[in-house]
Design a protein around this motif. Structure first.
Motif, mmCIF file in Angstrom:
data_model
loop_
_atom_site.group_PDB
_atom_site.id
_atom_site.type_symbol
_atom_site.label_atom_id
_atom_site.label_comp_id
_atom_site.label_asym_id
_atom_site.label_seq_id
_atom_site.Cartn_x
_atom_site.Cartn_y
_atom_site.Cartn_z
ATOM 1 N N ASN A 1 0.766 -1.105 0.027
ATOM 2 C CA ASN A 1 0.020 -0.017 -0.129
ATOM 3 C C ASN A 1 0.822 1.428 0.037
ATOM 4 N N ASP B 1 -5.023 3.223 0.824
ATOM 5 C CA ASP B 1 -5.909 2.809 1.756
ATOM 6 C C ASP B 1 -6.981 1.857 0.977
ATOM 7 N N PRO B 2 -7.011 0.540 1.332
ATOM 8 C CA PRO B 2 -7.734 -0.340 0.616
ATOM 9 C C PRO B 2 -9.360 -0.391 0.987
ATOM 10 N N HIS B 3 -9.359 0.523 2.086
ATOM 11 C CA HIS B 3 -10.806 0.452 2.467
ATOM 12 C C HIS B 3 -11.506 2.089 1.716
ATOM 13 N N LEU B 4 -10.854 2.627 0.958
ATOM 14 C CA LEU B 4 -11.339 3.836 0.453
ATOM 15 C C LEU B 4 -12.169 3.183 -0.618
ATOM 16 N N SER B 5 -13.237 4.185 -1.094
ATOM 17 C CA SER B 5 -14.060 3.795 -2.097
ATOM 18 C C SER B 5 -13.069 4.251 -3.335
ATOM 19 N N LYS C 1 -13.353 7.986 -3.947
ATOM 20 C CA LYS C 1 -12.476 8.785 -2.994
ATOM 21 C C LYS C 1 -11.314 8.527 -3.214
#
Length: 207
Positions: free
Chosen positions: A93, A127-131, A134
């Motif tokens: 990342n 950040d793999p949790h971002l859409s 975004k």
């Protein structure tokens, strides 16, 4: 040279020092490869280009997404490339790649003949949790900021990291070329489109 002396080198220096803080510029991405390459292997500068066609539907969706989200095609391609590298490296990342800039960062340089190209690092802490929406906006803002200080010479960026002996981040790069052509040739189901080269090659350098 006179124009460069007028640019804020102090501000650019501080920007790049902050942008690359704790970045492992000498650590290669763990990408899959077809053969092991020695670190001291002589490089000829030659290479091979492999192209693939996304197809009309995906290409259309790509254009629509860029237009509807007020993002350039290059910025969207860069965001997609980061995601591609993230998957290839099994979740790395903190990605840093090289990109060539045209170097004509002021209108006064547009009419001057010469080579102004400067390579700069583009770092992305993903950040793999971002859409994806975004994420593309984050990539867009980062690219805009980096381009603002793209006049800062690469060698001076590297000098800020004296412990880096081999800037291997330059081994992974992105070059976005946009062009239109009406000279497509169909051979069966395949479409051949001539692509312009921004440089000249001698006959013995062509692959």
């Amino acid at each position: 040279a006179a124009i460069e002396q007028q640019m804020s080198m102090t501000g650019a220096s501080m920007f790049w020092l902050d942008a690359l803080q704790d970045c492992k510029l000498d650590q290669s991405l763990s990408l899959p490869f077809d053969r092991y390459r020695l670190s001291n292997e002589h490089r000829t500068g030659r290479g091979t280009t492999i192209s693939s066609d996304f197809g009309q539907d995906l290409s259309h969706d790509f254009l629509i997404h860029a237009s509807s989200n007020n993002i350039s095609l290059e910025q969207l391609a860069l965001a997609t490339y980061y995601v591609f590298l993230f998957k290839l490296t099994n979740g790395e990342n903190d990605l840093c790649i090289g990109i060539n800039t045209h170097g004509r960062y002021r209108d006064e340089l547009n009419s001057i003949i010469g080579m102004f190209v400067n390579a700069i690092p583009l770092r992305c802490q993903l950040d793999p949790h971002l859409s994806f929406h975004k994420f593309t906006k984050r990539v867009q803002n980062n690219m805009i900021n980096c381009m603002k200080y793209s006049y800062f010479p690469l060698q001076r960026i590297l000098n800020q990291h004296p412990n880096i002996s081999n800037p291997v981040f330059l081994d992974t790069s992105l070059e976005f070329i946009s062009y239109k052509s009406n000279n497509a040739i169909m051979i069966g189901d395949s479409q051949l489109v001539p692509a312009p080269f921004p440089f000249n090659m001698n006959e013995d350098e062509r692959l």
